[in-house]
Write a protein that holds these residues in place. Structure first.
Motif, PDB file in Angstrom:
ATOM      1  N   PRO A  25       0.764  -1.093   0.009  1.00 29.51           N
ATOM      2  CA  PRO A  25       0.329   0.044  -0.147  1.00 29.51           C
ATOM      3  C   PRO A  25       1.319   1.339   0.125  1.00 29.51           C
ATOM      4  CG  PRO A  25      -0.069  -0.898   2.325  1.00 29.51           C
ATOM      5  CD  PRO A  25       0.772  -1.486   1.014  1.00 29.51           C
ATOM      6  N   ASN A  26       0.022   2.318  -0.744  1.00 29.42           N
ATOM      7  CA  ASN A  26       1.172   3.719  -0.692  1.00 29.42           C
ATOM      8  C   ASN A  26       1.235   4.397   0.740  1.00 29.42           C
ATOM      9  OD1 ASN A  26       2.396   5.992  -1.631  1.00 29.42           O
ATOM     10  ND2 ASN A  26       0.780   6.749  -1.957  1.00 29.42           N
ATOM     11  N   PHE A  27       1.303   5.431   1.474  1.00 27.85           N
ATOM     12  CA  PHE A  27       2.100   6.185   2.296  1.00 27.85           C
ATOM     13  C   PHE A  27       2.965   7.019   2.239  1.00 27.85           C
ATOM     14  CE2 PHE A  27       5.568   3.393   1.866  1.00 27.85           C
ATOM     15  CZ  PHE A  27       7.042   3.780   1.714  1.00 27.85           C
ATOM     16  N   THR A  28       2.547   7.716   3.201  1.00 24.78           N
ATOM     17  CA  THR A  28       3.445   9.507   2.785  1.00 24.78           C
ATOM     18  C   THR A  28       4.050   9.037   4.182  1.00 24.78           C
ATOM     19  OG1 THR A  28       1.919  10.214   1.493  1.00 24.78           O
ATOM     20  CG2 THR A  28       3.144  11.203   2.890  1.00 24.78           C
ATOM     21  N   VAL A  29       5.618   9.496   4.261  1.00 25.17           N
ATOM     22  CA  VAL A  29       6.495   9.234   5.192  1.00 25.17           C
ATOM     23  C   VAL A  29       7.406  11.035   4.616  1.00 25.17           C
ATOM     24  CG1 VAL A  29       6.700   7.251   5.901  1.00 25.17           C
ATOM     25  CG2 VAL A  29       7.730   7.999   4.626  1.00 25.17           C
ATOM     26  N   VAL A  30       8.339  11.482   5.975  1.00 24.03           N
ATOM     27  CA  VAL A  30       9.326  12.892   6.082  1.00 24.03           C
ATOM     28  C   VAL A  30      10.740  12.130   5.143  1.00 24.03           C
ATOM     29  CG1 VAL A  30       9.504  14.908   6.491  1.00 24.03           C
ATOM     30  CG2 VAL A  30       7.035  13.963   7.414  1.00 24.03           C
ATOM     31  N   ASP A  31      11.408  13.066   5.202  1.00 25.36           N
ATOM     32  CA  ASP A  31      12.388  12.056   4.270  1.00 25.36           C
ATOM     33  C   ASP A  31      13.534  13.513   5.803  1.00 25.36           C
ATOM     34  OD1 ASP A  31      13.116  15.208   3.859  1.00 25.36           O
ATOM     35  OD2 ASP A  31      12.988  14.229   1.707  1.00 25.36           O
ATOM     36  N   ASN A  32      14.627  13.031   5.800  1.00 25.88           N
ATOM     37  CA  ASN A  32      15.227  14.250   6.685  1.00 25.88           C
ATOM     38  C   ASN A  32      16.035  15.364   6.119  1.00 25.88           C
ATOM     39  OD1 ASN A  32      16.185  11.704   7.849  1.00 25.88           O
ATOM     40  ND2 ASN A  32      17.918  12.097   7.276  1.00 25.88           N
ATOM     41  N   GLY A  33      15.290  16.094   5.643  1.00 30.62           N
ATOM     42  CA  GLY A  33      15.059  17.584   4.582  1.00 30.62           C
ATOM     43  C   GLY A  33      13.764  17.694   4.678  1.00 30.62           C
ATOM     44  N   LEU A  34      12.474  17.509   5.277  1.00 32.47           N
ATOM     45  CA  LEU A  34      11.661  17.789   5.673  1.00 32.47           C
ATOM     46  C   LEU A  34      10.586  17.512   4.101  1.00 32.47           C
ATOM     47  CD1 LEU A  34      12.118  20.160   8.428  1.00 32.47           C
ATOM     48  CD2 LEU A  34      11.772  18.097   8.706  1.00 32.47           C
ATOM     49  N   GLY A  35      10.910  16.762   2.919  1.00 36.73           N
ATOM     50  CA  GLY A  35      10.055  16.730   1.995  1.00 36.73           C
ATOM     51  C   GLY A  35       9.671  15.276   2.787  1.00 36.73           C
ATOM     52  N   GLU A  36       8.363  14.777   1.565  1.00 40.19           N
ATOM     53  CA  GLU A  36       7.376  13.907   1.792  1.00 40.19           C
ATOM     54  C   GLU A  36       7.834  13.103   0.622  1.00 40.19           C
ATOM     55  OE1 GLU A  36       3.640  15.529   0.932  1.00 40.19           O
ATOM     56  OE2 GLU A  36       2.995  15.232   2.414  1.00 40.19           O
ATOM     57  N   LYS A  37       7.345  12.185   1.441  1.00 38.88           N
ATOM     58  CA  LYS A  37       8.395  10.336   0.377  1.00 38.88           C
ATOM     59  C   LYS A  37       7.256   9.337   0.544  1.00 38.88           C
ATOM     60  CE  LYS A  37      12.240  11.601  -0.667  1.00 38.88           C
ATOM     61  NZ  LYS A  37      12.472  11.702  -2.095  1.00 38.88           N
ATOM     62  N   THR A  38       6.952   8.935  -0.803  1.00 41.02           N
ATOM     63  CA  THR A  38       5.679   7.936  -0.682  1.00 41.02           C
ATOM     64  C   THR A  38       6.169   7.062  -1.409  1.00 41.02           C
ATOM     65  OG1 THR A  38       4.965   8.521  -3.253  1.00 41.02           O
ATOM     66  CG2 THR A  38       4.223   9.436  -0.941  1.00 41.02           C
ATOM     67  N   LEU A  39       5.580   5.287  -1.034  1.00 39.18           N
ATOM     68  CA  LEU A  39       6.114   5.059  -1.403  1.00 39.18           C
ATOM     69  C   LEU A  39       6.385   4.440  -2.970  1.00 39.18           C
ATOM     70  CD1 LEU A  39       6.514   1.495  -1.924  1.00 39.18           C
ATOM     71  CD2 LEU A  39       4.444   0.862  -2.451  1.00 39.18           C
ATOM     72  N   GLN A  40       5.115   5.442  -4.309  1.00 37.21           N
ATOM     73  CA  GLN A  40       5.989   6.118  -5.877  1.00 37.21           C
ATOM     74  C   GLN A  40       7.116   6.572  -6.433  1.00 37.21           C
ATOM     75  OE1 GLN A  40       2.826   6.157  -3.943  1.00 37.21           O
ATOM     76  NE2 GLN A  40       2.202   4.210  -5.594  1.00 37.21           N
ATOM     77  N   ASP A  41       7.791   7.293  -4.878  1.00 38.33           N
ATOM     78  CA  ASP A  41       9.125   7.879  -5.009  1.00 38.33           C
ATOM     79  C   ASP A  41      10.200   6.983  -4.958  1.00 38.33           C
ATOM     80  OD1 ASP A  41       8.835  10.606  -4.931  1.00 38.33           O
ATOM     81  OD2 ASP A  41       8.509  10.353  -2.956  1.00 38.33           O
ATOM     82  N   PHE A  89      14.601  15.349  12.640  1.00 37.14           N
ATOM     83  CA  PHE A  89      15.894  16.094  12.568  1.00 37.14           C
ATOM     84  C   PHE A  89      17.451  14.622  13.164  1.00 37.14           C
ATOM     85  CE2 PHE A  89      12.292  18.775  13.384  1.00 37.14           C
ATOM     86  CZ  PHE A  89      13.423  19.278  11.983  1.00 37.14           C
ATOM     87  N   ALA A  90      16.523  13.986  14.150  1.00 41.41           N
ATOM     88  CA  ALA A  90      17.187  13.007  15.082  1.00 41.41           C
ATOM     89  C   ALA A  90      17.564  12.126  14.237  1.00 41.41           C
ATOM     90  CB  ALA A  90      15.699  12.221  16.001  1.00 41.41           C
ATOM     91  N   GLN A  91      16.673  11.273  13.315  1.00 40.71           N
ATOM     92  CA  GLN A  91      16.889  10.255  12.090  1.00 40.71           C
ATOM     93  C   GLN A  91      18.526  11.305  11.675  1.00 40.71           C
ATOM     94  OE1 GLN A  91      13.654  10.010   9.326  1.00 40.71           O
ATOM     95  NE2 GLN A  91      13.050   7.977  10.717  1.00 40.71           N
TER      96      GLN A  91
END
Length: 166
Positions: A25-41, A89-91
């Protein structure tokens, strides 16, 4: 339904269990630069998803280091993701302090999108249950491990074998 404990206490997992053969399933998370990432990326890539409760604990640290070392041997068509509820930020700080550069760390802290989609969101703790998923280039789950006790290590060898088999 998967049964999981954390420090030997039963926890409730939110979401449906991910099974081999299921479409991821798709999801939306945040990368270390505060940008959104999804499975489609990561479409078209073979993906190993290493899920940890927090990078600042011993087993999570070891798990991420192990997959970081292993990821160096895979080609451009493979990506290794580490997903936790840790703040971006912690990551970023943890990766920098530990020389982690072969895995992509992603944060599910904002809305538990990944945790709910993959059935690893521990309701009582608002952390993700330790688990491993391998997803092929078509987006199909080919390996799924929900570690029964959250303070135990996953089966690294089986996960890596599943990734190498793609």
């Amino acid at each position: 339904m998967v049964q999981v404990t954390f420090i030997n206490n039963p926890v409730t997992l939110v979401g449906d269990e991910m099974k081999v053969g299921s479409k991821a399933p798709n999801f939306t998370v945040v990368d270390n630069g505060l940008g959104e990432k999804t499975l489609q990326d990561f479409a078209g890539k073979k993906i190993l998803v290493s899920v940890v409760p927090s990078l600042d604990t011993g087993v999570c640290d070891a798990q991420t280091r192990r997959f970081n070392e292993e990821a160096a041997a895979f080609g451009e068509d493979v990506v290794v993701l580490t997903i936790s509820m840790d703040l971006p930020f912690a990551q970023k700080r943890w990766c920098g302090a530990n020389g982690i550069d072969n895995v992509v760390t992603l944060s599910d802290h904002r809305d538990a999108s990944f945790g709910d989609a993959f059935g690893v969101h521990m309701k009582e703790l608002r952390l993700l249950a330790r688990s491993i998923f391998v997803i092929d280039a078509t987006g199909t789950v080919t390996y799924a491990e929900y570690v029964s006790e959250g303070t135990n290590h996953p089966d690294y060898d089986k996960a890596l074998e599943a990734l190498k088999a793609l």
